[in-house]
Scaffold this active site. Structure first.
Site, PDB file in Angstrom:
ATOM      1  N   ASP A   1       0.908  -1.020  -0.691  1.00  0.00           N
ATOM      2  CA  ASP A   1      -0.459  -0.204  -0.214  1.00  0.00           C
ATOM      3  C   ASP A   1       0.461   1.551   0.003  1.00  0.00           C
ATOM      4  O   ASP A   1       0.484   2.663   0.503  1.00  0.00           O
ATOM      5  CB  ASP A   1      -1.145   0.060   0.917  1.00  0.00           C
ATOM      6  CG  ASP A   1      -0.683  -0.186   2.977  1.00  0.00           C
ATOM      7  OD1 ASP A   1       1.135  -0.195   2.643  1.00  0.00           O
ATOM      8  OD2 ASP A   1      -0.991  -0.301   3.399  1.00  0.00           O
TER       9      ASP A   1
ATOM     10  N   HIS B   1      23.840   2.670 -18.490  1.00  0.00           N
ATOM     11  CA  HIS B   1      22.834   3.168 -17.915  1.00  0.00           C
ATOM     12  C   HIS B   1      23.026   2.637 -16.100  1.00  0.00           C
ATOM     13  O   HIS B   1      21.429   1.560 -15.625  1.00  0.00           O
ATOM     14  CB  HIS B   1      21.237   2.269 -17.819  1.00  0.00           C
ATOM     15  CG  HIS B   1      20.706   2.989 -19.346  1.00  0.00           C
ATOM     16  ND1 HIS B   1      20.408   2.831 -20.080  1.00  0.00           N
ATOM     17  CD2 HIS B   1      21.089   4.106 -19.337  1.00  0.00           C
ATOM     18  CE1 HIS B   1      19.744   3.096 -21.448  1.00  0.00           C
ATOM     19  NE2 HIS B   1      20.670   4.771 -20.881  1.00  0.00           N
TER      20      HIS B   1
ATOM     21  N   ASP C   1      26.326  11.006 -13.267  1.00  0.00           N
ATOM     22  CA  ASP C   1      25.436  11.109 -14.230  1.00  0.00           C
ATOM     23  C   ASP C   1      24.625  11.880 -13.378  1.00  0.00           C
ATOM     24  O   ASP C   1      23.876  10.781 -12.460  1.00  0.00           O
ATOM     25  CB  ASP C   1      25.029  10.483 -15.471  1.00  0.00           C
ATOM     26  CG  ASP C   1      23.830  10.952 -16.195  1.00  0.00           C
ATOM     27  OD1 ASP C   1      23.718  12.283 -16.302  1.00  0.00           O
ATOM     28  OD2 ASP C   1      24.357  10.013 -17.905  1.00  0.00           O
TER      29      ASP C   1
ATOM     30  N   ASP D   1      20.583  17.608 -16.090  1.00  0.00           N
ATOM     31  CA  ASP D   1      21.105  16.564 -16.826  1.00  0.00           C
ATOM     32  C   ASP D   1      22.850  17.159 -17.213  1.00  0.00           C
ATOM     33  O   ASP D   1      23.294  17.152 -18.432  1.00  0.00           O
ATOM     34  CB  ASP D   1      21.066  16.070 -18.138  1.00  0.00           C
ATOM     35  CG  ASP D   1      20.948  14.818 -17.949  1.00  0.00           C
ATOM     36  OD1 ASP D   1      21.682  13.928 -17.791  1.00  0.00           O
ATOM     37  OD2 ASP D   1      19.980  14.414 -19.986  1.00  0.00           O
TER      38      ASP D   1
ATOM     39  N   HIS E   1      26.720   6.032 -27.688  1.00  0.00           N
ATOM     40  CA  HIS E   1      25.500   6.794 -28.183  1.00  0.00           C
ATOM     41  C   HIS E   1      25.518   8.282 -28.377  1.00  0.00           C
ATOM     42  O   HIS E   1      26.598   7.815 -29.208  1.00  0.00           O
ATOM     43  CB  HIS E   1      25.054   6.615 -26.483  1.00  0.00           C
ATOM     44  CG  HIS E   1      26.308   7.643 -25.680  1.00  0.00           C
ATOM     45  ND1 HIS E   1      26.453   8.736 -26.098  1.00  0.00           N
ATOM     46  CD2 HIS E   1      26.760   6.987 -24.764  1.00  0.00           C
ATOM     47  CE1 HIS E   1      27.378   9.556 -24.664  1.00  0.00           C
ATOM     48  NE2 HIS E   1      27.747   8.312 -24.425  1.00  0.00           N
TER      49      HIS E   1
ATOM     50  N   HIS F   1      20.338  15.182 -26.670  1.00  0.00           N
ATOM     51  CA  HIS F   1      18.803  14.972 -26.557  1.00  0.00           C
ATOM     52  C   HIS F   1      18.364  16.053 -26.270  1.00  0.00           C
ATOM     53  O   HIS F   1      18.765  16.763 -25.191  1.00  0.00           O
ATOM     54  CB  HIS F   1      18.493  13.530 -26.050  1.00  0.00           C
ATOM     55  CG  HIS F   1      19.053  13.406 -24.685  1.00  0.00           C
ATOM     56  ND1 HIS F   1      18.180  14.651 -23.610  1.00  0.00           N
ATOM     57  CD2 HIS F   1      19.874  12.954 -24.042  1.00  0.00           C
ATOM     58  CE1 HIS F   1      18.568  14.435 -22.338  1.00  0.00           C
ATOM     59  NE2 HIS F   1      19.955  13.389 -22.198  1.00  0.00           N
TER      60      HIS F   1
ATOM     61  N   HIS G   1      14.906  12.942 -21.215  1.00  0.00           N
ATOM     62  CA  HIS G   1      14.564  12.670 -22.751  1.00  0.00           C
ATOM     63  C   HIS G   1      13.555  13.478 -23.695  1.00  0.00           C
ATOM     64  O   HIS G   1      12.403  12.330 -23.408  1.00  0.00           O
ATOM     65  CB  HIS G   1      14.569  11.363 -22.747  1.00  0.00           C
ATOM     66  CG  HIS G   1      15.858  10.912 -22.713  1.00  0.00           C
ATOM     67  ND1 HIS G   1      16.241   9.135 -22.690  1.00  0.00           N
ATOM     68  CD2 HIS G   1      17.552  11.164 -22.480  1.00  0.00           C
ATOM     69  CE1 HIS G   1      17.455   9.334 -21.883  1.00  0.00           C
ATOM     70  NE2 HIS G   1      17.950  10.744 -21.460  1.00  0.00           N
TER      71      HIS G   1
ATOM     72  N   GLU H   1      26.753  15.586 -25.000  1.00  0.00           N
ATOM     73  CA  GLU H   1      27.479  14.329 -23.413  1.00  0.00           C
ATOM     74  C   GLU H   1      28.324  13.384 -24.611  1.00  0.00           C
ATOM     75  O   GLU H   1      27.839  11.805 -24.622  1.00  0.00           O
ATOM     76  CB  GLU H   1      26.677  14.105 -22.640  1.00  0.00           C
ATOM     77  CG  GLU H   1      24.817  13.395 -23.251  1.00  0.00           C
ATOM     78  CD  GLU H   1      24.098  13.145 -23.343  1.00  0.00           C
ATOM     79  OE1 GLU H   1      24.191  12.050 -22.669  1.00  0.00           O
ATOM     80  OE2 GLU H   1      22.564  13.454 -22.712  1.00  0.00           O
TER      81      GLU H   1
ATOM     82  N   TYR I   1      34.234   5.303 -23.746  1.00  0.00           N
ATOM     83  CA  TYR I   1      34.309   3.605 -22.933  1.00  0.00           C
ATOM     84  C   TYR I   1      34.824   2.797 -23.394  1.00  0.00           C
ATOM     85  O   TYR I   1      34.679   2.277 -24.542  1.00  0.00           O
ATOM     86  CB  TYR I   1      32.697   3.393 -22.665  1.00  0.00           C
ATOM     87  CG  TYR I   1      31.150   4.662 -22.814  1.00  0.00           C
ATOM     88  CD1 TYR I   1      31.757   5.073 -21.312  1.00  0.00           C
ATOM     89  CD2 TYR I   1      31.324   4.963 -23.536  1.00  0.00           C
ATOM     90  CE1 TYR I   1      30.909   6.279 -20.950  1.00  0.00           C
ATOM     91  CE2 TYR I   1      30.473   5.771 -23.543  1.00  0.00           C
ATOM     92  CZ  TYR I   1      30.262   6.520 -22.438  1.00  0.00           C
ATOM     93  OH  TYR I   1      29.056   7.987 -22.464  1.00  0.00           O
TER      94      TYR I   1
ATOM     95  N   ARG J   1      32.351  10.164 -19.790  1.00  0.00           N
ATOM     96  CA  ARG J   1      31.030  11.135 -20.387  1.00  0.00           C
ATOM     97  C   ARG J   1      30.895  12.383 -19.516  1.00  0.00           C
ATOM     98  O   ARG J   1      31.482  12.926 -18.390  1.00  0.00           O
ATOM     99  CB  ARG J   1      30.131  10.435 -20.299  1.00  0.00           C
ATOM    100  CG  ARG J   1      29.324  11.201 -21.043  1.00  0.00           C
ATOM    101  CD  ARG J   1      27.566  10.797 -20.967  1.00  0.00           C
ATOM    102  NE  ARG J   1      27.053  10.462 -20.301  1.00  0.00           N
ATOM    103  CZ  ARG J   1      27.033   8.823 -19.766  1.00  0.00           C
ATOM    104  NH1 ARG J   1      27.682   8.011 -20.049  1.00  0.00           N
ATOM    105  NH2 ARG J   1      26.249   8.406 -18.226  1.00  0.00           N
TER     106      ARG J   1
ATOM    107  N   GLU K   1      28.985  16.152 -19.816  1.00  0.00           N
ATOM    108  CA  GLU K   1      27.205  16.124 -20.724  1.00  0.00           C
ATOM    109  C   GLU K   1      27.138  17.384 -19.623  1.00  0.00           C
ATOM    110  O   GLU K   1      27.050  17.742 -18.400  1.00  0.00           O
ATOM    111  CB  GLU K   1      26.529  15.082 -19.806  1.00  0.00           C
ATOM    112  CG  GLU K   1      25.088  15.497 -20.278  1.00  0.00           C
ATOM    113  CD  GLU K   1      23.969  14.743 -19.563  1.00  0.00           C
ATOM    114  OE1 GLU K   1      24.377  13.385 -19.483  1.00  0.00           O
ATOM    115  OE2 GLU K   1      22.706  14.553 -20.951  1.00  0.00           O
TER     116      GLU K   1
END
Ligand code: GLY
Ligand code: MN
Ligand code: MN
Length: 458
Positions: free
Chosen positions: A40, A248, A265, A276, A359, A363, A370, A403, A407, A424, A426
């Protein structure tokens, strides 16, 4: 400008499109449902972005219905808000509700009703309408409701009432509007980026070998909430060492080790708008030679992309600019071998770089991390419809991320010194009349500046 005026202006801009497209109609847009987390307990409630864009209302259980009535070459707009009725018992447990009595003045809508009356009222509003604007193919539940309303309207045929004959997608129209940020939105996005940049600085200052990823995540959250941001804009990534090569990855329990990098990130959501930001820094405050080499390549790639982020360029040009620098860097560091790929152009054309950069560079950014809006220009002629549509032209008021990253996973054909390096960088860029404004540069980017910040905080 009165706060409500922003939402009225947006509703009117949408109504004008509806008027031009179908000579009026009814638009129906519900906010997001509450979502159960377990048993709940619910997830923290987050309104629907499109609904909030048109109302500024963040309670659950609400629906906006816009009745756009043709009036010669013009139109009249009547906005109806359906919301949870006042209920003392429920408000004691769950919090104060605005209620339909207060909604017209608080939100600038012409009419407000209890959400219990939605079905009955919609049957009235749909009668003799030509076009209905909804989210097409949204969910089985939404389809069921529309079928129910349509059945009720059809049931009145013998009274001379006609049901709507045309369904249109409302999202396409709203998403095109959301792509161009107004002054109110830009002000919030600037402030959101400042808070997030401060959080990244805090993480760099506090980081030391032996800490766990979740401890840095806690520091980010502290800065977000302590600055008044309501939430994270997306799940924070705090990735130590090899974890940075998982795109991710979530913040986990991995120990942050001396000699490794930490990739963060993370961005807050402030008043419904996302920021971001990604920064990558050495856990012990000093880049190793191979880390620094790849970091400088990534940073140069970002600089090249920033230079290409300007009006009249396409959405893809910053990516192409970054790709060139990254791929040349991969060749210079012998991660890509000229004998195998032939040339820089060939490495880009064949996608050989994808092993290390998989990637896109940008964006849209806005209410959603996004964000919405088409990445392609809309075709206006029949011949253009059949051809591949060109990438969107960058225009003042759009916000994109920039960004680039690199890798490197362990592999026998790669010098071990580069293994498990994930980088990265960004930032968030608002397109203006001449180029772009970086909203998130409060957090240092250059390797020397990061090292100096971390040194000074010891
Ligand atoms: N944080 C999500 C992204 O950078 O796209
Ligand atoms: Mn991003
Ligand atoms: Mn990001």
């Amino acid at each position: 400008m009165n706060k409500n005026d922003i939402y009225q202006l947006r509703r009117n801009a949408l109504a004008k499109q509806i008027s031009n497209k179908t000579g009026g109609g009814i638009a129906v847009l519900a906010t997001a449902p509450e979502l159960a987390r377990n048993h709940d307990s619910d997830f923290p409630y987050r309104h629907d972005s499109d609904f909030f864009y048109l109302t500024g209302f963040d309670e659950s259980g609400a629906t906006l219905v816009m009745n756009v009535i043709a009036d010669g070459n013009d139109y009249v707009l009547e906005s109806h808000l359906f919301c949870r009725p006042k209920d003392l018992e429920r408000e004691i447990w769950d919090g104060i509700r605005l209620g339909p009595e207060a909604a017209p003045e608080a939100l600038g809508v012409e009419f407000a009703h209890s959400n219990h009356d939605l079905d009955q009222k919609l049957v009235e509003l749909l009668a003799d309408q030509n076009a209905v604007y909804i989210r097409l193919a949204e969910s089985a539940e939404a389809d069921r409701r529309i079928r129910h309303w349509m059945k009720q309207v059809r049931g009145q045929a013998r009274s001379g009432i006609n049901p709507p004959t045309e369904f249109q997608d409302i999202e396409t129209l709203i998403h095109e509007m959301r792509l161009f940020k107004d002054a109110h939105e830009i002000d919030i996005m600037r402030r959101a980026a400042v808070i997030s940049a401060r959080a990244h600085i805090r993480a760099m200052q506090i980081c030391k070998p032996g800490m766990r990823e979740y401890q840095l995540e806690a520091e980010l959250l502290h800065e977000f909430r302590n600055s008044g941001a309501q939430s994270v804009a997306y799940n924070s990534i705090v990735a130590g060492g090899a974890n940075a090569c998982i795109l991710h990855y979530r913040s986990g329990a991995t120990e942050l080790r001396s000699g490794e990098l930490c990739l963060i990130d993370a961005g807050c959501e402030l008043d419904g708008y996302a920021s971001d930001i990604t920064r990558t820094f050495p856990v012990n405050g000093k880049f190793t030679g191979p880390q620094r080499a790849l970091y400088d390549i990534t940073q140069a790639a970002q600089e090249a992309a920033i230079a290409a982020t300007k009006p009249s360029n396409t959405f893809m040009q910053p990516h192409d600019a970054a790709l060139k620098v990254l791929t040349q860097g991969l060749l210079d560091e012998k991660l890509l071998k000229l004998t195998e790929v032939g040339s820089l152009d060939n490495a880009i054309e064949t996608g050989a770089y994808r092993r290390f950069y998989m990637h896109r560079t940008s964006h849209w950014l806005g209410m959603d991390v996004h964000d919405v809006g088409s990445y392609r220009e809309t075709a206006t002629t029949a011949s253009a419809v059949s051809a591949e549509k060109p990438w969107r032209i960058l225009t003042s008021g759009m916000v994109i991320t920039i960004e680039p990253g690199l890798y490197v996973r362990p592999s026998d054909d790669i010098d071990e010194a580069f293994w498990n390096i994930g980088i990265r960088i960004e930032d968030d860029a608002l397109i203006n009349d001449v180029g772009c404004e970086l909203l998130s540069r409060g957090a240092p980017v250059k390797a020397d500046e990061i090292e100096a910040l971390m040194r000074d905080s010891k």
